[in-house]
Every structure is written in structure tokens, then in C-alpha cells.
Design a protein around this motif. Structure first.
Motif, mmCIF file in Angstrom:
data_model
loop_
_atom_site.group_PDB
_atom_site.id
_atom_site.type_symbol
_atom_site.label_atom_id
_atom_site.label_comp_id
_atom_site.label_asym_id
_atom_site.label_seq_id
_atom_site.Cartn_x
_atom_site.Cartn_y
_atom_site.Cartn_z
ATOM 1 N N UNK A 47 -4.909 -0.909 12.105
ATOM 2 C CA UNK A 47 -4.235 -2.111 11.067
ATOM 3 C C UNK A 47 -4.216 -1.398 9.737
ATOM 4 N N UNK A 48 -3.811 -0.353 10.168
ATOM 5 C CA UNK A 48 -3.418 0.193 8.087
ATOM 6 C C UNK A 48 -2.372 0.501 8.949
ATOM 7 N N UNK A 49 -1.335 0.178 7.993
ATOM 8 C CA UNK A 49 0.339 -0.523 7.730
ATOM 9 C C UNK A 49 0.945 1.104 8.036
ATOM 10 N N UNK A 50 2.424 1.106 8.046
ATOM 11 C CA UNK A 50 3.271 2.592 8.480
ATOM 12 C C UNK A 50 3.286 2.334 7.033
ATOM 13 N N UNK A 51 3.694 3.627 6.875
ATOM 14 C CA UNK A 51 3.386 4.071 5.608
ATOM 15 C C UNK A 51 1.900 5.519 4.533
ATOM 16 N N UNK A 52 1.009 3.846 5.769
ATOM 17 C CA UNK A 52 -0.141 4.500 4.720
ATOM 18 C C UNK A 52 -1.378 4.998 5.686
ATOM 19 N N UNK A 53 -0.895 6.308 6.955
ATOM 20 C CA UNK A 53 -1.876 6.452 7.381
ATOM 21 C C UNK A 53 -2.612 7.533 6.750
ATOM 22 N N UNK A 54 -3.255 8.336 7.591
ATOM 23 C CA UNK A 54 -3.342 9.733 6.451
ATOM 24 C C UNK A 54 -2.540 10.294 7.153
ATOM 25 N N UNK A 55 -1.670 10.590 8.289
ATOM 26 C CA UNK A 55 -0.647 11.294 8.711
ATOM 27 C C UNK A 55 0.275 11.315 7.945
ATOM 28 N N UNK A 56 0.657 10.043 6.945
ATOM 29 C CA UNK A 56 1.785 9.703 6.608
ATOM 30 C C UNK A 56 1.688 10.514 5.022
ATOM 31 N N UNK A 57 0.543 10.577 4.466
ATOM 32 C CA UNK A 57 0.076 11.211 2.858
ATOM 33 C C UNK A 57 0.317 12.551 3.662
ATOM 34 N N UNK A 58 -0.852 13.094 4.719
ATOM 35 C CA UNK A 58 -0.619 14.256 4.773
ATOM 36 C C UNK A 58 0.670 15.056 5.074
ATOM 37 N N UNK A 59 1.702 14.243 5.665
ATOM 38 C CA UNK A 59 3.473 14.532 5.581
ATOM 39 C C UNK A 59 3.991 14.826 4.217
ATOM 40 N N UNK A 60 3.439 13.846 3.392
ATOM 41 C CA UNK A 60 3.784 13.821 2.037
ATOM 42 C C UNK A 60 3.429 15.780 1.209
ATOM 43 N N UNK A 61 1.658 15.227 1.737
ATOM 44 C CA UNK A 61 1.181 16.843 0.434
ATOM 45 C C UNK A 61 1.723 18.108 1.297
ATOM 46 N N UNK A 62 2.243 17.862 2.016
ATOM 47 C CA UNK A 62 3.132 18.844 3.458
ATOM 48 C C UNK A 62 4.122 19.033 3.089
ATOM 49 N N UNK A 63 4.547 18.679 1.422
ATOM 50 C CA UNK A 63 5.495 18.447 1.452
ATOM 51 C C UNK A 63 7.491 18.044 2.391
ATOM 52 N N UNK A 64 7.150 17.480 3.087
ATOM 53 C CA UNK A 64 7.772 15.966 4.546
ATOM 54 C C UNK A 64 7.615 17.024 5.188
#
Length: 345
Positions: free
Chosen positions: A90-107
Motif C-alpha cells: 500500500x505504498x506506491x511505486x517510487x515511494x518504497x524504501x527500496x526506491x529511496x535507497x536506490x536514489x541515496x546510493x547514487x542510482x
């Protein structure tokens, strides 16, 4: 006319059979059997009653049952496994902790293989029945976000078995897992239909403070020793499965919303009476977390005790254990600097 209709129907039926044999997996491709793995789905959940933000959460999983973006199954940096707190239905695509982790790890490529309701019992079976059947799946790291479901293992067996106890449901899943036509229809239905969130998510009020210090119980006197021993053994076995697929294991512990942990690791609870503080959930979860860390250190994995190291805030959870997008940002921000040295920027 009847003869013409009969001939056309026969031709149509023959065409459907041929299409099923070519595009389905009745003969060729992986045999998914009766597994309850969401595949080729795009669902829209109404989450307006769970947390603030957009009303609809778009939830997608691909042909292999994976969630997230990647170009090559052999070039995934981190594959995450876990239960509903990993899946985050119930968390949308792009807002999971995996999505944010990928961003924080530089892609870096972070892909989600969480399954709602599973404990480590189910994660072990997933390697044998599901992940091993995905051709070319070669993540560098497998991150197991575990502990909450294992602390409440009773009643979870149907999810850990990865198949429904109902014969009718198993037959339905067998057809769904092999039929190309059913997959197309299911995808269209999932795209067009909005669903309400299940009561197991958000079914209770989120606990709030004031959060106060006290005298927490000794962890060596908390919980059933046999259950804790079995959990520690499963974590070790899970790390063995991860190594067998050529990946490095990352074990991450979990927290809950009905207590808080300070930056120094001190637990905070809610007042149960003027003279006492309720540390029951903290003690239970922390006992399981300590066993996970013990197994991880013994097996030589990357051991991240998020449960004792991350301070959550009000608004980070929408029920007892499931995190909101702001909570997911906090998880990613805690994980990223600890993973960056090994994963690489």
C-alpha cells in the motif's frame, strides 16, 4: 449458418490453444505451480484512509514477480527479501524504501522481492520454489529485512507455504501461473480497478506518545528460547541460500511503532501505569533482532541492526509495523551510508 459458426468457433479455439502453448508456460518456461506470487500485476489501492498524501498508490510487479526497475536480471545490485514491510503493497511505486535507497546510493539497482505475510520460513522456500526459477537472476547483494513476522509466526503458515490451503484456490493459481490469456485479463483488470486497503494494513490506530524512559526487562529473560533458537538457525540457513546464489547477505533488523529507540539505543515506551512503562513489544522484537545479528556475525554477513539504531518519528508508520513514505525515506537514509562502502557509489 450453424455449421459456419461451429467452424469459426473451432478455429478460434484452436488459435487460443496454440497461443496458450506458445505464450503460456504450460510446456516451456518456468513452472510456477500453485505459488501465490503476484506476477504481471498493476493494482491501484485507495490509501487515503491509511496516511496522508496521494489518494491512490500504484502497485506493480513484473512477469517474474519482482517489484522495481531494472534492465538486466544479472545486473541487480541489491535484491530485497522480507514480508509485507518489504513488499509495501500500500505504498506506491517510487515511494518504497527500496526506491529511496536506490536514489541515496547514487542510482544503484535495488529490486524488491518481498512477499506479504512471509517469515523466514517462507523466505527459505522462496529460494527453492521461486527465485531459483528466475533465469539469469544474479544480484550482488541480497538484503533480508526480517524479524517482525517471525516474532508472530503462528498463523502465518499459509503465506510461508507460498500456496493456499484451499484446493480451489490452488487450482486457480495453477491456471493463472501458466495461462497467457489469464495473465492478460488479470493485468487489464488490475489496471482498471481500484481496491481498498485490507484491514490487516492500517486496521489499528497508530500508537503515539508521550514516549518515556523506564526500566526495560532483561532480554535474556524475554521470549521463548526454543522459538528464538529456531529463528537464529533459520537466519543462518537463509544466509546459506543467499551465498549459494552467488550473492552477499545483508541482514537488517526491524522496529515497530509501539515503542521508540533513541539515537543511543535506549528504549522508550508508553506509560502502562503511573509506576510502570510498557516495554513488552520492544523486548520481544529486540530479542529476535539480537538473534538475527548473532547469526549474521557468525556467518560473516553484513549485519545492520536498524531496529536498535534508527529513531522513528510520529508519522513514520500507518499501523503497528508498516511504514509510510516518510518512514521509508528515514529507513533509506539510515541504510545508505552503511551500505555505500560495500556496494560502491
Amino acid at each position: 449458418m450453424i455449421r459456419i459458426l461451429g467452424i469459426n468457433a473451432a478455429i478460434l479455439l484452436a488459435g487460443l490453444v496454440i497461443a496458450e502453448l506458445i505464450f503460456g508456460s504450460w510446456i516451456f518456461g518456468p513452472s510456477w505451480g500453485t505459488m501465490n506470487i503476484p506476477r504481471d500485476v498493476r493494482r491501484i489501492f485507495d490509501v487515503s484512509g491509511l496516511y496522508g498524501g496521494p489518494q491512490d498508490a500504484v502497485y506493480t510487479r513484473d512477469h517474474w514477480g519482482l517489484r522495481g526497475s531494472y534492465k538486466d536480471l544479472g545486473a541487480i545490485d541489491i535484491l530485497t527479501i522480507g514480508g509485507s514491510t518489504t513488499d509495501q503493497r500500500f505504498v506506491g511505486d517510487g515511494q518504497t524504501w527500496q526506491d529511496y535507497l536506490a536514489q541515496d546510493l547514487g542510482g544503484k539497482v535495488v529490486v524488491n522481492a518481498g512477499i506479504d505475510g512471509q517469515s523466514t520460513v517462507g523466505h527459505l522456500r522462496a529460494f527453492d520454489r521461486w527465485l531459483s526459477q528466475i533465469p539469469g537472476l544474479k544480484p550482488r547483494f541480497v538484503l533480508a529485512y526480517i524479524g517482525v513476522n517471525d516474532a508472530h509466526l503462528q498463523g502465518q503458515q499459509q503465506w510461508d507455504d507460498m500456496a493456499s490451503p484451499s484446493l480451489g484456490r490452488r487450482v486457480e493459481r495453477y491456471i493463472t501461473n501458466h495461462s497467457a490469456l489469464v495473465q492478460v485479463v488479470s493485468t487489464i483488470q488490475g489496471t482498471l480497478k481500484a481496491h481498498k486497503a485490507h484491514v490487516v494494513h492500517g486496521g489499528t490506530d497508530v500508537p503515539r506518545g508521550p514516549w518515556i524512559a523506564g526500566h526495560p526487562p532483561a532480554l535474556d529473560k524475554t521470549g521463548d528460547v526454543a522459538l528464538l533458537d529456531a529463528y537464529e538457525q533459520r537466519v543462518a540457513a537463509l544466509m546459506g541460500r543467499i551465498r549459494a546464489m552467488g550473492a552477499q547477505a545483508v541482514i537488517v533488523t526491524q522496529s515497530r511503532s509501539d515503542y521508540r529507540v533513541t539515537s543511543t539505543g535506549e528504549p522508550l515506551g508508553r506509560g502502562a501505569s503511573p509506576q510502570s512503562v510498557d516495554f513488552g513489544s520492544w523486548a520481544m522484537q529486540t530479542a529476535f533482532n539480537h538473534r538475527a545479528m548473532a547469526a549474521c556475525r557468525r556467518e560473516g554477513g553484513i549485519c545492520l541492526d536498524l531496529g536498535s539504531g534508527l529513531t522513528f518519528e510520529d508519522g513514520d508508520f500507518y499501523d503497528w509495523v508498516h511504514t509510510t513514505p516518510p518512514g521509508n525515506r528515514r529507513i533509506a537514509a539510515w541504510l545508505a551510508p552503511r551500505l555505500a562502502p560495500v556496494v560502491g557509489q
